[in-house]
Design a protein around this motif. Sequence first.
Motif, mmCIF file in Angstrom:
data_model
loop_
_atom_site.group_PDB
_atom_site.id
_atom_site.type_symbol
_atom_site.label_atom_id
_atom_site.label_comp_id
_atom_site.label_asym_id
_atom_site.label_seq_id
_atom_site.Cartn_x
_atom_site.Cartn_y
_atom_site.Cartn_z
ATOM 1 N N PHE A 1 -13.392 30.077 -18.108
ATOM 2 C CA PHE A 1 -12.650 31.182 -18.713
ATOM 3 C C PHE A 1 -13.508 32.434 -18.912
ATOM 4 N N PHE A 2 -14.821 32.340 -18.627
ATOM 5 C CA PHE A 2 -15.711 33.465 -18.874
ATOM 6 C C PHE A 2 -15.997 34.227 -17.588
ATOM 7 N N LEU B 1 -13.496 37.175 -21.593
ATOM 8 C CA LEU B 1 -12.397 36.234 -21.366
ATOM 9 C C LEU B 1 -11.350 36.784 -20.392
ATOM 10 N N LEU C 1 -9.192 34.499 -18.100
ATOM 11 C CA LEU C 1 -8.343 33.494 -18.737
ATOM 12 C C LEU C 1 -6.957 33.441 -18.100
ATOM 13 N N GLN D 1 -5.033 32.281 -26.143
ATOM 14 C CA GLN D 1 -5.985 33.385 -26.067
ATOM 15 C C GLN D 1 -6.547 33.745 -27.439
ATOM 16 N N GLU E 1 -10.402 33.041 -28.778
ATOM 17 C CA GLU E 1 -11.221 34.155 -29.261
ATOM 18 C C GLU E 1 -11.743 33.864 -30.669
#
Length: 226
Positions: free
Chosen positions: A23-24, A94, A97, A176, A180
Motif C-alpha cells: 500500500f506504500f 498511501l 491504496l 483508508q 492512516e
Amino acid sequence: MLAGITGLGGSYFLHKYKTYGVFFSSLYIILPAKLAVAGGVILLISGCTGCLVSNKKPSCGHGLLVYLLIIVWCIVCTTAALAYTHKGKIDADLAPLKDVFQNYSSNSRDPDTKAVDALQRELRCCGLKNYTDWLETPWFNQSGKYEVPLSCCNKTFHSCNGTLDSPQLLYNEGCQIKLEKTLLLSVDVIIITSLVVLFLLIMSWIIVAQLMRHQPPQEYRILDQE
C-alpha cells in the motif's frame, strides 16, 4: 529498558509494513523505524558496556560507553526528525491504496489480494471509504455476484457471506482512514519513545561524567612525631 523503549516503535511499524507494504508508494517511510531498531541495538550494547565498567576506575571502557551513547543520540535524533517529517506525508505514501483494491482478484496467492484481505480483517473495515467502493472494482463486475469479499464480514455475525443484500452484516467503516490512523499511531510511538530516550541519555551522560571524574590527589603531609 532503554533499548526496549527505543526499538518498540520501530518494531511495531516494521511489523505493520510487512503486512501492508504493497500500500506504500516508497520505502522511505520505514527508514525511521529501521533507525529506531538500530538505535535500540546499539543502546543495548552500550548498556552491557556500562554494566561492565560501572564499578571500575576511569578507563577506556568509560570512554567507549560515552562514544556509544553519542552514536545513539545521533541516531535517535535523526529518527525523531524523520518520523516527524513523514508524519505529514502519510496521505502521499498511501497513494497506491486505491490501485491495490482495484487489482483485487479471487486468487488467494496474489499479493494484492492477500494484502487487502489482511487489511480488512485486521482493521475491521471494508472498501476505501465504505463497502460501496467494491461496486466499482473489476473483480466485482467480473464475478457477476452481488457480494463483496468475505474479509468484509463483521466477525460478530457468523451468518455473513459477503452478500450486499445484508449490508448490516459488513464492516461499515472504510480502510483508508483506519489505516492512516494506525500508521499515525505508529509514527507517534516512534517520536515519543525517541524523545524519552533522548532525555534519559542526557541523564546517563551526567552519571557517566560523575564516574569519570578523577579524585583530587591527596596532599603529602608530615605526620607528627611523638
